[in-house]
Design a protein around this motif. Structure first.
Motif, mmCIF file in Angstrom:
data_model
loop_
_atom_site.group_PDB
_atom_site.id
_atom_site.type_symbol
_atom_site.label_atom_id
_atom_site.label_comp_id
_atom_site.label_asym_id
_atom_site.label_seq_id
_atom_site.Cartn_x
_atom_site.Cartn_y
_atom_site.Cartn_z
ATOM 1 N N ALA A 543 -49.009 4.891 38.031
ATOM 2 C CA ALA A 543 -50.055 5.301 38.975
ATOM 3 C C ALA A 543 -51.422 4.741 38.636
ATOM 4 C CB ALA A 543 -50.132 6.833 39.014
ATOM 5 N N MET A 544 -51.598 4.160 37.431
ATOM 6 C CA MET A 544 -52.916 3.692 37.021
ATOM 7 C C MET A 544 -53.486 2.603 37.931
ATOM 8 S SD MET A 544 -54.138 2.714 33.156
ATOM 9 C CE MET A 544 -53.564 4.312 32.569
ATOM 10 N N PRO A 545 -52.707 1.598 38.358
ATOM 11 C CA PRO A 545 -53.302 0.598 39.265
ATOM 12 C C PRO A 545 -53.819 1.185 40.560
ATOM 13 C CG PRO A 545 -51.234 -0.194 38.348
ATOM 14 C CD PRO A 545 -51.339 1.241 37.974
ATOM 15 N N LEU A 546 -53.286 2.354 40.972
ATOM 16 C CA LEU A 546 -53.730 2.995 42.206
ATOM 17 C C LEU A 546 -54.854 3.998 41.961
ATOM 18 C CD1 LEU A 546 -50.206 3.668 43.777
ATOM 19 C CD2 LEU A 546 -51.724 1.709 44.175
#
Length: 836
Positions: A543-546
C-alpha cells in the motif's frame, strides 16, 4: 557409471540400469541381491569370502566362531542393504555440499596459503584415481568425496584471489574523496557511511583501499547514496581476532571488500560529481529508495518500534537501541531482527496466500488454470523485490536462494520442502560465497533448515505408516478455533525445539552464549510476529506506493510493542547466558550427528545417536586460558579463583571485555587498584604490598604504568610500559607484557616469559596457559614456562598481510607530528602513509 564383477557369477549391470533420477544412485537391481552388492562394494569382512578357514578350532570355540561368523554376516547384510537403499534414494547427492564444506573449512583452517601448483597436482592425482577406480564402486565413492573436498579448496582459493581486497596497514589521516554507497543511522546518533574511494591526497596513498566505512557526527541532508563527498578522515586498519579462535575482523573486512574503517575529522562535504558506472547508479537508486522507505517508516511508527520496523522491511538496523538488541539475544529472538529465512518465508507465504485467496474468487478460472504455480511465481517475484529493498545482505541472499529453489520446484511440480532442494541451495551458496561456510550464519541457518526438513520428513513417514484413526466428531466453532490454536502452538513449540537443538551448540561455540528461555520466548513472540508483524509489513509495502500504508504500519507498530515488551520481560527472567568455551571436537561430533540424522531415511539415522552422545561427552573439553592479552598490549585479563577476571584498566573496551568474559565464563570483573607508590625497600625481589594482602587471588595493583597481579596458582603477571620498567621483575614474575613496540625482552636466560607489543602487532592477541612450572622460582629449575598462543600462527593469509606494515610490527615508535616552522601559512600536515 557401471558396476561390474558383481558376485561370483560375474554378472554385470549395464549403464542403462542406472536410475535416471540420480546420477549418484545405484541400480535398482543392486538392492535385490545384497551379497552381489557386497562383492561389488569390495568391502571384505570376516567370514564372507566363501573360502574355508585356515585355522582349525575345536570344541566350544568352533561353535562360537560359527555363531560369530553368522552374526557378522547378518550384520553386514543389514548395513550394506541399508547403505544401498540410501544411495538409491540419492544420499550421495545430499553429501555433495557436505564434502564441499569440508574442503572450504580445510582451506580456511590452514596456517599458510596453498600454492596453485600444489592444488593442481593434487586435483590431477585425485581425478586420475577416480577414473582408475571406475570398476570398484565403493573405492570410487571415497575418491569422489576426496575430489569434492579439493573442489571446496579450489572454490575458496579462487574467491580469495578474485576479491584481493586492499587493506591499509597502519593508521593514517588523509583527505579522501569517495562516492556514498550507504548511509546508516546509528543508535548513538552518529551516521555511518560506506564509501567507494575515488581519490586520496595529502598524502596520496599508493596502496589505496577501494571501499571504506566511516562514521560522522552529522551529515548534510543533501548528501545521499550516489553523492560524491570529501573530507579529512582518520583511517584505521581492521583489527585481528579479539582472542585466538574468536571472530576475526580482518577476515570479515577482506571478504566484505572493506579496506579500512575510521571516522571523519572534518566533513563530509559535497564534492564535484564524477561519472559513475551503471551498476553504481543502479545501486545508488536502490539505496535511496531504501532510505526513503526507512524514513517514512520511522516517521509513521516512531521510537524503537520504528527502528525495528525499518530493519524488518528494508534491513536498516543500525539504529536499534543496544538494550533491545541484548534482550533479543538473551531470549534467542534476534533472528527476528536479522532478515533471513524466517522473513523470506513469511513474505512468500503471505503473498502466496493472498494470491490463492484472490484466485479463489474466480472459481471458473481457477479450475482451468494452474493457479498454484501462478501464486508461486508471484511469491518468487515478491521475494526478489524484498531482497533488493532489504539491502541484499549475505544472510538474506542465502535465504533467498533456499526459498527460490523451493518455489521453482513448485513451478515444475516438484515437492518444495526436500533435502535435495536444501542441498542444491547449499551448493549454490558454497560456489558463490565459500567463505560463508566458516561463519555462524551459514552453519546455523542450514543446520536449522536441515533439522526441520528432516523432522518433517520423519513425521510424514510416521503419519503414513500409522493406522488411520476414525473421523472425529464435528466440532463447534469454538472447538475448531481452540483446536487450531492448540495445533499452531504445538507446531511452534516443535519448530523451536528442533531448530534450537540443531543450532544451540553452534551459537555456543561461536558466541559462548545460549538462550535458556528461547523456547518460552519463541512461543510467546512468534505468533505475534507471524500473524501481525510480518503480514502487516507486507500489506504496508504493497500500500505504500498508494500512500495508504499508515493503518498497516500502525498495526505493525503495535505488534512490535508487544514483541519488545515480551522480550524484555523474558530477558529479565533469563539466567546468565555465558557458557564459556566449547570444544571443537564436540561441534564436529554434533555436525556428524546432524548430517546422519537428517539425511538418512532408513534405520541408519539411529547411527546419529552415538555421535550426539560423543558430542555431549566432549562438550567441556576446551581448555580455557588463564590470561588474555589484547593485540595492542594495553588490556590484560587474568582468571581469578572466585570466578571473576581481573583487568588492568579501570574502563576496559566494552566489546572486548564482554567477549572475554563470556569465553572465560566470568562471574564479574575486578577493576585495578591504583597506588601512589611502591615502597622502595620492598620492590623486587619482594614487594611490601604482598605482606599487606597482595596475595594470590587479588586484582591488579598499579603504580604509574606498572601493574602487577597474582594468579591463584601463585604466578605473578606484570604489565610494564617499557623494558627498563620490566627488567626488575625478570626473576620474580612468570609473565611480563611490555607495552612498547621498540622494546626487546630484557629477561634473557631468566624465568619470566616476555611478550612485547611488537609480537602482538605481528601475531595478534594472545592467550596464556599457566603450568605448575611457571610459578616464581620454579620455572628456571624445571625449564617450564607459560604456554603462549597467538591468534595468527604460521604464515600470513591474504586477510592478514597488512599487519606487517604497521609501525608497531616494524618495531617503530608512535608517529610524532612535526611542528610547522610557520603556523600561519603552513600546509595541512598529515602522517605519512605507513602502508607504503
Amino acid at each position: 557409471m557401471t558396476l561390474s564383477s558383481a558376485g561370483k557369477q560375474g554378472a554385470k549391470i549395464a549403464p542403462s540400469d542406472v536410475s535416471e533420477r540420480n546420477l549418484f544412485a545405484l541400480p535398482e537391481r543392486a538392492s535385490q541381491d545384497v551379497p552381489q552388492v557386497r562383492e561389488a562394494l569390495r568391502c571384505s569382512t570376516p567370514g564372507n569370502s566363501g573360502e574355508p578357514a585356515t585355522q582349525k578350532t575345536h570344541g566350544p570355540l568352533k561353535l562360537w566362531e560359527a555363531r560369530k561368523t553368522e552374526t557378522t554376516k547378518r550384520a553386514w547384510r543389514a548395513v550394506s542393504g541399508a547403505v544401498v537403499l540410501e544411495l538409491e534414494r540419492g544420499a550421495a547427492f545430499l553429501l555433495v555440499p557436505v564434502f564441499l564444506s569440508v574442503g572450504v573449512v580445510a582451506y580456511f583452517s590452514l596456517q599458510y596459503e596453498p600454492s596453485w601448483t600444489s592444488l593442481l597436482g593434487m586435483t590431477v592425482l585425485a581425478t586420475g584415481a577416480v577414473w582408475l577406480s571406475r570398476h570398484r564402486y565403493s573405492l570410487q565413492l571415497c575418491l569422489l568425496a576426496l575430489l569434492l573436498c579439493l573442489v571446496g579448496i579450489w572454490l575458496s582459493r579462487l574467491e580469495t584471489w578474485r576479491l584481493g581486497t586492499r587493506i591499509i596497514g597502519a593508521e593514517i589521516s588523509v583527505r579522501l574523496t569517495g562516492r556514498v554507497v550507504e548511509i546508516e543511522d546509528m543508535a548513538s546518533g552518529r551516521k555511518r557511511l560506506t564509501l567507494d574511494v575515488i581519490s586520496t591526497e595529502r598524502p596520496k596513498l599508493r596502496y589505496q583501499p577501494e571501499r571504506v566505512r566511516l562514521s560522522a557526527r552529522k551529515v548534510s541532508p543533501d548528501i545521499g547514496p550516489g553523492s560524491d563527498v570529501t573530507g579529512l578522515v582518520r583511517l584505521l586498519p581492521p583489527a585481528g581476532p579479539i582472542r585466538p579462535g574468536s571472530y576475526d575482523t580482518s577476515f570479515a573486512a577482506y571478504f566484505s571488500g572493506i579496506g579500512a574503517s575510521g571516522f571523519f575529522l572534518s566533513g563530509p562535504e559535497l564534492s564535484s560529481h564524477t561519472a559513475a558506472p551503471v551498476t553504481a547508479r543502479i545501486g545508488a537508486a536502490i539505496e535511496r529508495a531504501r532510505q526513503t522507505i526507512a524514513g517514512r517508516i520511522r516517521q509513521s511508527v516512531g521510537g524503537p518500534e520504528g527502528e525495528i520496523a525499518a530493519a524488518l522491511i528494508v534491513g536498516v538496523r543500525a539504529g536499534i537501541p543496544e538494550k533491545i538488541n541484548e534482550a533479543m539475544r538473551k531470549t534467542g529472538l534476534y533472528h527476528i531482527i536479522s532478515i533471513s529465512g524466517l522473513h523470506m518465508a513469511l513474505v512468500a507465504g503471505t503473498v502466496m496466500g493472498l494470491m490463492r485467496g484472490l484466485f479463489a474468487l474466480f472459481p471458473d478460472f481457477s479450475s482451468r488454470r494452474p493457479v498454484k504455480k501462478y501464486a508461486a511465481l508471484t511469491a518468487l517475484l515478491a521475494t526478489v523485490a524484498y531482497l533488493l529493498i532489504s539491502g541484499m545482505v549475505v544472510a538474506a541472499v542465502r535465504s533467498f536462494i533456499m526459498l527460490a529453489v523451493m518455489l521453482i520446484a513448485v513451478l515444475f511440480d516438484r515437492s518444495a520442502l526436500t533435502m535435495r532442494n536444501l542441498a542444491i541451495s547449499a551448493i549454490i551458496v558454497i560456489v558463490v560465497t565459500p567463505h560463508e561456510v566458516v561463519g555462524p550464519s551459514f552453519q546455523m541457518s542450514f543446520a536449522a533448515t536441515a533439522a526441520l526438513v528432516g523432522a518433517y520428513a520423519a513425521w510424514s513417514d510416521y503419519r503414513t505408516r500409522r493406522v488411520s484413526a476414525p473421523v472425529p466428531a464435528r466440532r463447534s466453532l469454538a472447538g475448531t478455533l481452540l483446536h487450531r490454536l492448540l495445533v499452531m502452538m504445538l507446531g511452534l513449540a516443535a519448530t523451536s525445539m528442533v531448530a534450537g537443538a540443531a543450532t544451540t551448540l553452534y551459537a555456543a561455540w561461536h558466541f559462548q552464549r545460549v538462550a535458556p528461555l528461547s523456547l518460552l520466548a519463541n512461543l510467546a513472540v512468534m505468533p505475534v510476529v507471524s500473524i501481525i508483524v510480518m503480514p502487516f509489513a507486507v500489506f504496508a509495502s504493497i500500500a505504500m506506493p498508494l500512500g495508504l500504508d499508515g493503518p498497516f504500519l500502525y498495526v505493525m507498530g503495535q505488534g512490535l510493542t508487544v514483541m519488545i515488551y515480551l522480550s524484555e520481560r523474558i530477558a529479565d527472567m533469563s539466567p546468565l547466558d555465558a557458557v564459556g568455551l566449547i570444544s571443537a571436537t564436540s561441534v564436529l561430533f554434533a555436525t556428524l550427528a546432524l548430517v546422519v540424522g537428517t539425511m538418512a531415511t532408513t534405520w541408519l539415522r539411529w547411527v546419529s545417536l552415538p555421535f550426539a552422545i560423543m558430542s555431549l561427552a566432549t562438550l567441556a573439553g576446551a581448555r580455557a586460558p588463564d590470561i588474555l592479552v589484547s593485540e595492542d598490549a594495553r588490556l590484560l585479563a587474568v582468571v581469578m579463583g572466585d570466578g571473576t577476571i581481573a583487568v588492568n584498566r579501570p574502563r576496559p573496551n566494552a566489546f572486548t571485555i564482554d567477549n572475554w568474559g563470556r569465553a572465560l565464563d566470568a562471574q564479574g570483573i575486578q577493576p585495578p587498584e591504583r597506588l601512589k607508590q611502591w615502597n622502595p625497600d620492598d620492590l623486587p625481589p619482594k614487594m611490601k604490598g604482598e605482606s599487606k594482602g597482595i596475595g594470590a587471588g587479588t586484582g591488579f595493583r598499579c603504580v604509574d604504568r606498572v601493574c602487577i597481579v597474582r594468579h591463584p596458582s601463585g604466578a605473578r603477571i606484570v604489565q610494564a610500559p617499557d623494558a627498563d620498567s620490566a627488567r626488575a621483575f625478570c626473576t620474580t614474575a612468570s609473565l611480563i607484557v611490555i607495552e612498547d613496540a621498540t622494546a626487546r625482552s630484557p629477561c634473557h636466560n631468566a624465568a619470566a616469559a616476555v611478550i612485547t607489543r611488537r609480537q602482538l602487532a605481528q601475531k595478534g592477541s594472545a592467550e596464556i596457559f599457566l603450568s605448575p612450572g611457571s610459578l616464581p622460582g620454579r620455572a628456571a629449575s624445571t625449564g617450564s614456562r607459560p604456554e603462549i598462543r597467538f591468534s595468527i600462527e604460521g604464515d600470513y593469509r591474504p586477510w592478514h598481510t597488512q599487519r606487517r606494515f604497521s609501525r608497531e610490527a616494524r618495531g617503530m615508535p608512535p608517529y610524532e607530528r612535526k611542528k610547522p616552522a610557520s603556523s600561519a601559512n603552513a600546509p595541512e600536515k598529515t602522517i605519512a602513509n605507513e602502508a607504503d
